[in-house]
Design a protein around this motif. Structure first.
Motif, short mmCIF file in Angstrom:
data_model
loop_
_atom_site.label_atom_id
_atom_site.label_comp_id
_atom_site.label_asym_id
_atom_site.label_seq_id
_atom_site.Cartn_x
_atom_site.Cartn_y
_atom_site.Cartn_z
N MET A 1 18.81 24.07 -27.50
CA MET A 1 18.28 24.72 -28.87
C MET A 1 17.98 23.55 -29.77
O MET A 1 16.85 23.51 -30.42
CB MET A 1 19.10 25.48 -29.39
CG MET A 1 18.55 27.19 -29.12
SD MET A 1 19.76 27.96 -30.29
CE MET A 1 18.94 29.69 -30.25
N GLU B 1 28.37 17.17 -33.01
CA GLU B 1 29.38 18.23 -32.59
C GLU B 1 29.25 19.49 -33.63
O GLU B 1 29.63 20.53 -33.25
CB GLU B 1 30.73 17.32 -32.90
CG GLU B 1 32.12 18.33 -32.62
CD GLU B 1 33.44 17.35 -32.35
OE1 GLU B 1 34.33 17.67 -32.14
OE2 GLU B 1 33.22 16.03 -33.04
N GLU B 2 29.08 19.08 -34.80
CA GLU B 2 29.02 20.14 -35.63
C GLU B 2 27.94 21.06 -35.49
O GLU B 2 28.06 22.25 -35.61
CB GLU B 2 28.94 19.73 -37.28
CG GLU B 2 30.27 19.06 -37.77
CD GLU B 2 31.36 19.95 -37.51
OE1 GLU B 2 31.40 21.08 -38.12
OE2 GLU B 2 32.43 19.53 -37.45
N GLN B 3 26.49 20.60 -34.93
CA GLN B 3 25.66 21.66 -34.78
C GLN B 3 25.75 22.38 -33.67
O GLN B 3 25.71 23.49 -33.53
CB GLN B 3 24.26 20.75 -34.47
CG GLN B 3 23.68 20.32 -35.71
CD GLN B 3 22.32 19.62 -35.15
OE1 GLN B 3 22.26 18.85 -34.48
NE2 GLN B 3 21.31 19.81 -36.13
N PHE C 1 28.90 23.15 -32.25
CA PHE C 1 29.83 24.17 -32.56
C PHE C 1 29.39 25.15 -33.69
O PHE C 1 29.77 26.51 -33.13
CB PHE C 1 31.20 23.36 -33.50
CG PHE C 1 32.23 24.45 -34.00
CD1 PHE C 1 32.93 25.00 -32.93
CD2 PHE C 1 32.47 24.57 -35.33
CE1 PHE C 1 33.95 26.06 -33.14
CE2 PHE C 1 33.33 25.41 -35.66
CZ PHE C 1 34.21 26.22 -34.80
N TYR C 2 28.85 25.00 -34.31
CA TYR C 2 28.14 26.11 -35.22
C TYR C 2 27.30 26.95 -34.42
O TYR C 2 27.40 28.35 -34.35
CB TYR C 2 26.95 25.44 -36.34
CG TYR C 2 26.38 26.50 -37.30
CD1 TYR C 2 27.19 26.90 -38.27
CD2 TYR C 2 25.08 26.90 -37.18
CE1 TYR C 2 26.44 27.68 -39.14
CE2 TYR C 2 24.64 27.74 -38.00
CZ TYR C 2 25.36 28.00 -39.25
OH TYR C 2 24.80 28.99 -40.08
N LEU C 3 26.43 26.77 -33.33
CA LEU C 3 25.75 27.48 -32.55
C LEU C 3 26.68 28.43 -31.71
O LEU C 3 26.49 29.38 -31.50
CB LEU C 3 24.55 26.78 -31.91
CG LEU C 3 23.49 26.39 -32.66
CD1 LEU C 3 22.62 25.25 -31.88
CD2 LEU C 3 22.80 27.34 -33.50
N MET C 4 27.74 27.51 -31.16
CA MET C 4 28.68 28.11 -30.13
C MET C 4 29.54 29.45 -30.86
O MET C 4 29.79 30.29 -30.21
CB MET C 4 29.46 27.16 -29.55
CG MET C 4 28.69 26.43 -28.66
SD MET C 4 29.94 24.91 -27.87
CE MET C 4 31.10 25.83 -26.67
N GLN C 5 29.59 29.08 -32.01
CA GLN C 5 30.43 30.15 -32.73
C GLN C 5 29.67 31.08 -33.21
O GLN C 5 30.38 32.30 -33.25
CB GLN C 5 30.69 29.49 -34.27
CG GLN C 5 32.04 29.93 -34.88
CD GLN C 5 31.77 31.69 -35.01
OE1 GLN C 5 30.93 32.06 -35.80
NE2 GLN C 5 32.90 32.31 -34.56
N ARG C 6 28.33 31.16 -33.05
CA ARG C 6 27.64 32.50 -33.14
C ARG C 6 27.27 32.91 -31.65
O ARG C 6 26.69 33.87 -31.53
CB ARG C 6 26.19 31.93 -33.59
CG ARG C 6 26.12 31.52 -34.87
CD ARG C 6 27.07 32.11 -36.04
NE ARG C 6 26.74 31.90 -37.29
CZ ARG C 6 27.70 31.45 -38.18
NH1 ARG C 6 29.19 31.70 -37.77
NH2 ARG C 6 27.74 30.97 -39.14
N GLY C 7 27.90 32.56 -30.69
CA GLY C 7 28.17 32.92 -29.35
C GLY C 7 27.27 32.31 -28.33
O GLY C 7 27.24 32.66 -27.20
N ILE C 8 26.56 30.98 -28.53
CA ILE C 8 25.54 30.53 -27.76
C ILE C 8 26.36 29.62 -26.98
O ILE C 8 27.31 28.91 -27.44
CB ILE C 8 24.54 29.65 -28.55
CG1 ILE C 8 23.93 30.79 -29.71
CG2 ILE C 8 23.52 29.24 -27.85
CD1 ILE C 8 22.82 31.30 -29.51
N SER C 9 26.03 29.51 -25.59
CA SER C 9 26.75 28.50 -24.72
C SER C 9 26.31 27.10 -25.08
O SER C 9 25.45 26.87 -25.73
CB SER C 9 26.36 28.90 -23.45
OG SER C 9 24.91 28.36 -23.15
N GLU C 10 27.48 26.36 -24.75
CA GLU C 10 27.14 24.90 -25.01
C GLU C 10 25.70 24.30 -24.53
O GLU C 10 25.11 23.51 -25.26
CB GLU C 10 28.26 24.02 -24.30
CG GLU C 10 27.91 22.33 -24.69
CD GLU C 10 29.53 21.59 -24.37
OE1 GLU C 10 30.35 22.37 -23.34
OE2 GLU C 10 29.48 20.89 -24.78
N ASP D 1 22.98 25.96 -23.92
CA ASP D 1 21.80 26.69 -24.51
C ASP D 1 21.84 26.02 -26.08
O ASP D 1 20.93 25.81 -26.52
CB ASP D 1 22.10 28.09 -24.82
CG ASP D 1 21.53 28.75 -23.56
OD1 ASP D 1 21.33 27.87 -22.54
OD2 ASP D 1 21.99 29.98 -23.12
#
Ligand SMILES: Nc1ncnc2c1ncn2[C@@H]1O[C@H](COP(=O)(O)OP(=O)(O)O)[C@@H](O)[C@H]1O
Ligand SMILES: [Mg+2]
Lengths: 485, 257
Positions: free
Chosen positions: A451, A432-434, A436-445, A447
């Motif tokens: 990634m 979940e943390e990984q 969320f971290y990427l989504m917080q940077r604007g990446i879709s779930e 993607d």
């Protein structure tokens, strides 16, 4: 786990469960044998294939050896045993196989390969890749034969090799995987129907990638192919196999034997993209993939590398291995094994160090989702004489969801103090943390998940020949992302 | 720019309320500091505002540029210009910093109908941003936070902030784990990024950071609420007397329960 995340994981799992795209069947007329196995069937098989006497005897001996052997049960998988008496041991499209011109191939079969993305016409193929197409038990067509022949490379079906190059086949067949090596290698030796043969002469770099596409079509046939690759002194070759099968409710057995022989300074790179049908959500149907793959670095400074992307099959038992006999020889195993739904994979490698200063590297990445079970089993053995040898193993597992399993079974033995063995293993969950971290940077779930997975398998996929990296990524996409975008 | 009204949030699916009525207003050009003891809910506030799925908003609203964002996914909030510098930055092996940032930059650009940068343009852009935080370019080709030291991870967060150029940034304990030199570099970087059109909310435990980045507003968080707000002098008071003294004072005044 939060609801949203478990939604995310569910979504991911359903993406992973994406419809199997290669599950169609082809309507062809078959020339079949009666079901079941006996000495008569084995002899008949050899007769139909117009094989020389020595081959017939090889098969019959193997059959009797197999009859005495017990089906193995030591692996971490449970399944309904194949019914050997209710299986077809020879099934070939009626139209005569191994043709000289593409025009003679059954249009239905040609279309099958087109649908699989493997057009058989040379002009349409990936440039620089020669293909041997194996449909059910029989090699249908081998491309670029002439061009390869100019370089002295032999690339043909095993049936043809037995007739045209008996001295080579006699010398090397079963030299790496003895008939009695295991239950399935003995069975294969008795009833193998076809496969690919490659021979790269001295100091020759094979001018193109070689590849074989295995396709199981017939519902009741087992597939038993046999591949033999010999690289003479200073020769090098890169070979890739791809596998697909239709969706049937019944399990089908695929029990191949692959042998690689590398002489002094030779280099063999063997890559697999395995996407056999893996059964449905309830674990019904799918291929049993029980394969014996082994290479021998026979000469000094030789090099054998196995790279595999395993996404299919209901049950996989497979341990591509390298015997490092020549001094300074190098063995490598790079593997991504993905299991979803109710798939079971027990896969890994063996590195047997016999020569001095031999090196082996094992990078294994397991991804398990759904209710699947993914085991890595690896043996590293450094014998007394293999002084100055080194092994480095990494085996990482990634879990997606809560119901799947990942297991690691390393067996390490070193009989001399001048050698070193290094083993690392990790297990992680797509967290979940990984995400969320990427989504917080604007990446879709989606993607973000893709990634994370891509990052996880990168070290292995970069070992695939460039021509197939795209294909491998596509396959992972289908298997793991599906509906992205 | 940001208006949080009576925000209550619980752990998703469980009956654990962590935020118990937070009110906060942040305007463009402002720098805020939220201080408070461990476990008071500071990180949770930052995560709830950025859309962490582990928490559920049970009451109240979060308005960002006038729009209620409580139902939006984290990536949608990021597209609107929200950024969180994590207290514990997450490792993602196998994906380089540069890949992430180009993907992130272009995704955000697309969402806002701005032009995307091709790999070469992005290379120039990102190289220029390295200076903001005095980072070496080898950081770009390393896997996201993988094997980074604690200080490097924190620096990397501010670097990402510089690249993505957000409208509103939460910096969660960015100072912890930094030695004094690194703290100076990071603070300089944040000061360079801050302008009249964006806003920053720093979450910190100590006053130390505030000596380098001067806040316009200081808030004290305790037990899931912002219990007191003031100017820089409030931070000084906390530093001198501690949170306990403040709590006692508030109890005496009947302001806390
Ligand atoms: N997912 C969670 N499950 C249970 N408790 C949580 C969860 N997240 C935070 N908490 C609790 O909420 C409180 C506030 O945490 P946090 O916001 O991290 O505090 P701070 O950042 O102010 O130190 C702590 O008591 C913490 O244990
Ligand atoms: Mg915190």
């Amino acid at each position: 786990m939060s609801e949203e995340l478990s939604d995310g994981v569910k979504e991911l799992e359903s993406m992973i469960g994406e419809e199997y795209k290669y599950g169609f069947t082809t309507d062809v007329e078959y020339e079949d044998f009666p079901k079941g196995i006996s000495e008569e069937i084995v002899r008949e098989l050899s007769r139909v294939k117009e094989e020389p006497e020595w081959m017939t005897e090889f098969r019959v001996k193997a059959y009797h050896a197999w009859k005495e052997m017990e089906e193995p049960t030591w692996f971490n998988a449970t399944y309904k045993k194949p019914d050997f008496e209710n299986m077809l041991y020879y099934s070939a499209p009626k139209k005569k196989p191994q043709l000289d011109s593409m025009d003679d191939v059954d249009p239905n079969i040609r279309e099958t390969y087109e649908k699989l993305g493997i057009p058989l016409e040379e002009q349409k193929m990936l440039s620089g890749v020669a293909v041997d197409a194996v449909f059910d038990s029989v090699s249908i067509f081998t491309s670029f034969k002439e061009k390869l022949a100019e370089a002295g490379v032999i690339f043909c079906s095993m049936s043809e090799a037995i007739k045209e190059h008996p001295e080579l086949v006699k010398k090397y067949m079963a030299s790496v995987v003895p008939v009695r090596d295991n239950f399935y290698s003995a069975l294969n030796s008795a009833v193998f129907s076809d496969g690919s043969f490659c021979y790269i002469p001295k100091n020759t770099k094979c001018p193109m990638e070689l590849s074989t596409y295995f396709r199981i079509n017939n519902m009741e046939s087992g597939q038993f192919e046999r591949t033999l690759i010999v690289a003479e002194e200073g020769a090098s070759v890169s070979y890739l196999e791809g596998c697909t099968a239709p969706m049937y409710d019944e399990n089908q057995l695929h029990a191949a034997v692959v042998e690689l022989v590398a002489l002094d300074d030779a280099d063999i790179k063997y890559s697999t993209i395995q996407n056999w049908y893996s059964g449905d959500e309830n674990g019904k149907g799918g291929i049993y993939n029980f394969v014996t793959k082994r290479g021998i670095c026979k000469g000094k400074n030789s090099h054998i590398s196995w790279t595999q992307l395993e996404t299919g099959s209901a049950v996989t038992l497979k341990y591509p291995s390298v015997i490092l006999k020549g001094d300074n020889s190098v063995g490598e195993f790079y593997s991504v094994a993905v299991t979803t739904k109710k798939q079971q994979a027990d896969t890994g490698t063996k590195m047997i160090h016999l020569g001095k200063n031999t090196k082996s590297t094992i990078i294994s990445k397991g991804i398990s989702a759904g209710q699947s079970n993914n085991s890595y089993r690896g043996e590293v053995k450094i014998s007394k004489n293999a002084t100055g040898s080194k092994n480095y193993s990494v085996c990482d597992s990634m879990l997606i969801g809560q119901e799947c399993g990942a297991h690691t079974f390393p067996y390490i033995s070193s009989e001399n103090p001048s050698s070193s063995v290094e083993h690392e293993a990790t297990t992680s969950r797509v967290g979940e943390e990984q995400i969320f971290y990427l989504m917080q940077r604007g990446i879709s779930e989606q993607d973000a998940i893709s990634m994370i997975i891509n990052g996880f398998v990168k070290d292995v996929l970069k070992e695939l020949p460039l021509e197939f990296a795209v294909e491998a990524n596509k396959l992972l996409d289908v298997k793991l992302e599906g509906s992205v975008g | 720019m940001l208006e949080i009204k009576n925000l209550h949030a619980s752990v998703e699916g469980e009956d654990i309320e962590i935020l118990k009525g937070v009110n906060l207003k942040v305007n463009a050009g402002e720098i805020h500091a939220i201080m408070g003891p461990n476990g008071s809910g500071k990180s949770t506030l930052a995560k709830v505002v950025s859309g962490h799925p582990e928490y559920e908003v049970t009451q109240g609203e979060i308005l960002f540029n006038g729009e209620d964002i409580t139902e939006l996914d984290a990536d949608e909030r990021a597209h609107m210009g929200l950024f969180l510098a994590f207290q514990y930055p997450v490792e993602v092996p196998g994906i380089t910093n540069k890949t992430l940032l180009r993907e992130a930059y272009n995704t955000i650009a697309r969402a806002n109908d701005r032009e995307e940068l091709d790999p070469l343009e992005f290379e120039d852009y990102i190289t220029e941003k390295l200076d903001v935080i005095e980072m070496k370019d080898q950081f770009l080709s390393r896997s996201i936070n993988t094997g980074f030291s604690g200080g490097e991870k924190k620096k990397n967060e501010i670097f990402q902030m510089a690249v993505l150029n957000p409208v509103l940034s939460f910096l969660d304990e960015t100072d912890s784990g930094l030695d004094i030199d690194a703290l100076k570099v990071v603070s300089d970087g944040v000061n360079k990024i801050a302008n009249s059109e964006n806003a920053i909310v720093m979450i910190t435990h100590y006053q130390r950071l505030l000596n380098y980045i001067k806040p316009d507003h200081v808030h004290v968080m305790m037990a899931g609420k912002l219990i007191k707000s003031g100017g820089f002098e409030l931070a000084e008071e906390l530093e001198a007397n501690g949170y306990d003294a403040l709590e006692k004072e508030l109890v005496l005044n009947g302001e806390a329960q």
